[in-house]
Enzyme design. Structure first.
Site, PDB file in Angstrom:
ATOM      1  N   LYS A  13       0.819  -1.208   0.000  1.00 10.59           N
ATOM      2  CA  LYS A  13       0.000   0.000   0.000  1.00 10.59           C
ATOM      3  C   LYS A  13       0.857   1.264   0.000  1.00 10.59           C
ATOM      4  CE  LYS A  13      -2.058  -1.122   3.805  1.00 10.59           C
ATOM      5  NZ  LYS A  13      -1.358  -2.380   4.084  1.00 10.59           N
ATOM      6  N   ARG A  88      -9.036   2.088   9.619  1.00  7.57           N
ATOM      7  CA  ARG A  88      -8.660   0.726   9.994  1.00  7.57           C
ATOM      8  C   ARG A  88      -9.829  -0.067  10.568  1.00  7.57           C
ATOM      9  NH1 ARG A  88      -3.006  -0.182  10.216  1.00  7.57           N
ATOM     10  NH2 ARG A  88      -1.820   1.732  10.099  1.00  7.57           N
ATOM     11  N   ARG A 127      12.284  -7.850   2.743  1.00  8.53           N
ATOM     12  CA  ARG A 127      12.471  -6.437   3.080  1.00  8.53           C
ATOM     13  C   ARG A 127      13.487  -6.307   4.214  1.00  8.53           C
ATOM     14  NH1 ARG A 127       7.156  -3.062   4.293  1.00  8.53           N
ATOM     15  NH2 ARG A 127       7.168  -4.175   6.260  1.00  8.53           N
ATOM     16  N   ARG A 139      12.874  -2.788  10.219  1.00 11.49           N
ATOM     17  CA  ARG A 139      11.807  -2.387  11.121  1.00 11.49           C
ATOM     18  C   ARG A 139      11.617  -3.467  12.178  1.00 11.49           C
ATOM     19  NH1 ARG A 139       6.806  -0.594   7.328  1.00 11.49           N
ATOM     20  NH2 ARG A 139       5.801  -1.821   8.945  1.00 11.49           N
ATOM     21  N   ARG A 150       0.068  -8.783  13.288  1.00  9.83           N
ATOM     22  CA  ARG A 150      -0.499  -7.706  12.475  1.00  9.83           C
ATOM     23  C   ARG A 150      -1.597  -8.234  11.544  1.00  9.83           C
ATOM     24  NH1 ARG A 150       4.286  -5.208   9.526  1.00  9.83           N
ATOM     25  NH2 ARG A 150       2.814  -3.590   8.908  1.00  9.83           N
TER      26      ARG A 150
END
Length: 193
Positions: A13, A88, A127, A139, A150
């Site tokens: 996104k 959300r 990533r 991250r 998540r």
């Protein structure tokens, strides 16, 4: 054009919103960035958010909606925007509809990036390894356990938005498993239709 990109964490996104904003002259609105900017600017809503954030709490929906209302009222949003990370929940989606209605406008389109959960895990791991290879620090949530947590939150709280926006006739779904450039072409085709 007022858009939402919807999909699970790692679906692309943010990548698509950033590229789309550049191609179409839209503003990418990340709720996290907006909260930090409002705090830095010292607005009334920013001061409310700051005290909550400093105590480690979650910023309530009404404060986030207030910050979005301030931000979309700025001149650079006149040509449109892409919401990144908001809404959300169904409650937030309804509040967004009310906000836009109060400003005499509507959400034009919601684009769902559909991806396979197992592929998301591979994307997150890649990533993280790419970041390390480039000398950076990945991250904190770029790992399998964090992704599972998540994803559970996404399916519990955010995925009901798919039905919400489908019922409004605003939802379009794109295969998020194809290469980034192809996803971008499909988004552009939807917007040009």
């Amino acid at each position: 054009m007022k858009l939402i990109l919807l999909g699970p964490p790692g679906a692309g996104k943010g990548t698509q919103a950033e590229a789309l904003a550049k191609r179409r002259g839209l503003i990418q609105l990340s709720t996290g960035d907006m909260l930090r900017a409002a705090v830095k600017a010292g607005t009334e809503i920013g001061r409310k958010a700051e005290s909550i954030m400093k105590s480690g709490g979650l910023v309530p929906d009404e404060v986030v909606i207030g910050i979005i209302a301030e931000r979309i009222g700025q001149p650079d949003c006149a040509n449109g925007f892409i919401l990144d990370g908001f809404p959300r929940t169904l409650k937030q989606a309804a509040a967004l509809d009310e906000l836009l209605d109060s400003k005499g406008t509507i959400l034009d389109l919601v684009i769902e990036l559909k991806v396979d959960d197992n592929a998301l895990l591979s994307r997150i791991e890649k990533r993280a390894s790419d970041t390390i290879a480039a000398g950076g620090t990945p991250r904190a949530d770029d790992n399998a356990e964090a992704l599972k947590t998540r994803l559970l939150a996404y399916y519990r709280e955010t995925s009901p938005l798919i039905g919400y926006y489908f019922a409004q006739g605003k939802l379009r779904t794109i295969d998020g498993m194809v290469p980034v450039e192809e996803v971008a072409r499909e988004i552009d085709a939807l917007l040009d239709a």
